[in-house]
Design a protein around this motif. Structure first.
Motif, short mmCIF file in Angstrom:
data_model
loop_
_atom_site.label_atom_id
_atom_site.label_comp_id
_atom_site.label_asym_id
_atom_site.label_seq_id
_atom_site.Cartn_x
_atom_site.Cartn_y
_atom_site.Cartn_z
N UNK A 1 1.28 -5.40 0.22
CA UNK A 1 0.27 -5.66 -0.91
C UNK A 1 0.42 -7.08 -2.38
N UNK A 2 -0.73 -7.74 -1.76
CA UNK A 2 -0.16 -8.95 -2.33
C UNK A 2 -0.71 -9.05 -4.16
N UNK A 3 -0.64 -9.46 -4.87
CA UNK A 3 -0.63 -8.66 -6.73
C UNK A 3 -1.77 -8.41 -7.00
N UNK A 4 -2.10 -7.92 -6.99
CA UNK A 4 -4.06 -7.34 -7.93
C UNK A 4 -4.95 -6.47 -6.55
N UNK A 5 -3.64 -6.29 -5.39
CA UNK A 5 -4.65 -5.39 -4.60
C UNK A 5 -3.59 -3.68 -4.71
N UNK A 6 -4.48 -3.06 -3.82
CA UNK A 6 -4.32 -1.40 -4.13
C UNK A 6 -4.04 -1.20 -2.47
N UNK A 7 -3.80 -0.40 -2.35
CA UNK A 7 -4.41 0.82 -1.57
C UNK A 7 -4.03 2.49 -2.39
N UNK A 8 -4.66 3.23 -1.27
CA UNK A 8 -4.75 4.62 -2.03
C UNK A 8 -3.26 5.17 -1.62
N UNK A 9 -3.49 6.11 -2.47
CA UNK A 9 -1.84 7.83 -1.77
C UNK A 9 -2.14 8.56 -1.23
N UNK A 10 -3.72 8.22 -0.08
CA UNK A 10 -3.87 9.11 0.84
C UNK A 10 -3.48 10.64 0.55
N UNK A 11 -3.33 11.63 1.58
CA UNK A 11 -2.97 13.10 1.29
C UNK A 11 -1.68 12.85 0.71
N UNK A 12 -1.33 12.41 0.08
CA UNK A 12 0.12 12.23 -1.24
C UNK A 12 1.35 12.39 -0.54
N UNK A 13 2.48 12.52 -1.20
CA UNK A 13 3.95 12.90 -0.43
C UNK A 13 4.92 12.58 -1.18
N UNK A 14 5.16 10.61 -0.64
CA UNK A 14 6.66 9.82 -0.94
C UNK A 14 5.73 8.51 -0.88
N UNK A 15 6.24 8.11 -1.48
CA UNK A 15 6.00 6.14 -1.42
C UNK A 15 6.89 5.71 -1.51
N UNK A 16 7.58 4.75 -1.12
CA UNK A 16 8.94 3.70 -1.02
C UNK A 16 8.40 2.66 -1.51
N UNK A 17 8.74 2.13 -2.70
CA UNK A 17 8.22 0.63 -2.80
C UNK A 17 9.66 -0.69 -2.58
N UNK A 18 9.75 -1.94 -2.39
CA UNK A 18 10.14 -2.89 -1.73
C UNK A 18 9.27 -3.85 -1.68
N UNK A 19 10.71 -4.84 -1.26
CA UNK A 19 9.68 -6.70 -2.05
C UNK A 19 9.75 -6.86 -0.74
N UNK A 20 9.28 -7.78 -0.39
CA UNK A 20 9.14 -8.83 0.47
C UNK A 20 8.70 -10.17 0.25
N UNK A 21 9.66 -11.02 0.86
CA UNK A 21 9.38 -12.81 0.60
C UNK A 21 10.44 -13.16 0.75
#
Length: 114
Positions: free
Chosen positions: A82-102
């Motif tokens: 996802x690029x800056x300004x874009x969003x995604x859904x949390x869906x049914x919940x649970x866990x999110x892991x964030x890392x950077x791409x580049x």
């Protein structure tokens, strides 16, 4: 009832009305920011967070060389870039892991509203 008692009851009713209407219908329960970084030579520092269902994860910023982006993995949505300004859904919940791409030194920030 005396006029003083009526004024007190009216004031109390107004306070209850204001408190009851302070949150808009359907508003999210919480809003949180998370930051992940990657060192210049590729060592990633991902961030993990618990998420509730039916929320949004927004890539607030992604900085680095090339075309940096937020690399988001959710329990129900899998991996998404996802690029800056874009969003995604949390869906049914649970866990999110964030890392950077580049490439090179990277920093990315997401905001979770759930």
């Amino acid at each position: 009832m005396t006029m003083k008692v009526l004024r007190l009851l009216s004031a109390a009713a107004s306070i209850v009305l204001v408190i009851g209407c302070s949150a808009s219908p359907g508003s999210s329960g919480r809003s949180r920011d998370f930051k992940s970084t990657t060192e210049p030579y590729g060592n990633r520092h991902p961030v993990k967070a618990d998420i509730n269902a039916n929320g949004t994860i927004t890539c607030v910023s992604a900085m680095g060389k090339g075309t940096p982006a937020c690399y988001i993995n959710t329990t129900s949505g899998g991996y998404q870039v996802v690029t800056a300004g874009q969003s995604v859904s949390t869906g049914t919940g649970g866990t999110m892991i964030l890392a950077c791409q580049g490439s090179g030194a990277l920093a990315c920030v997401v905001n979770i509203k759930d």
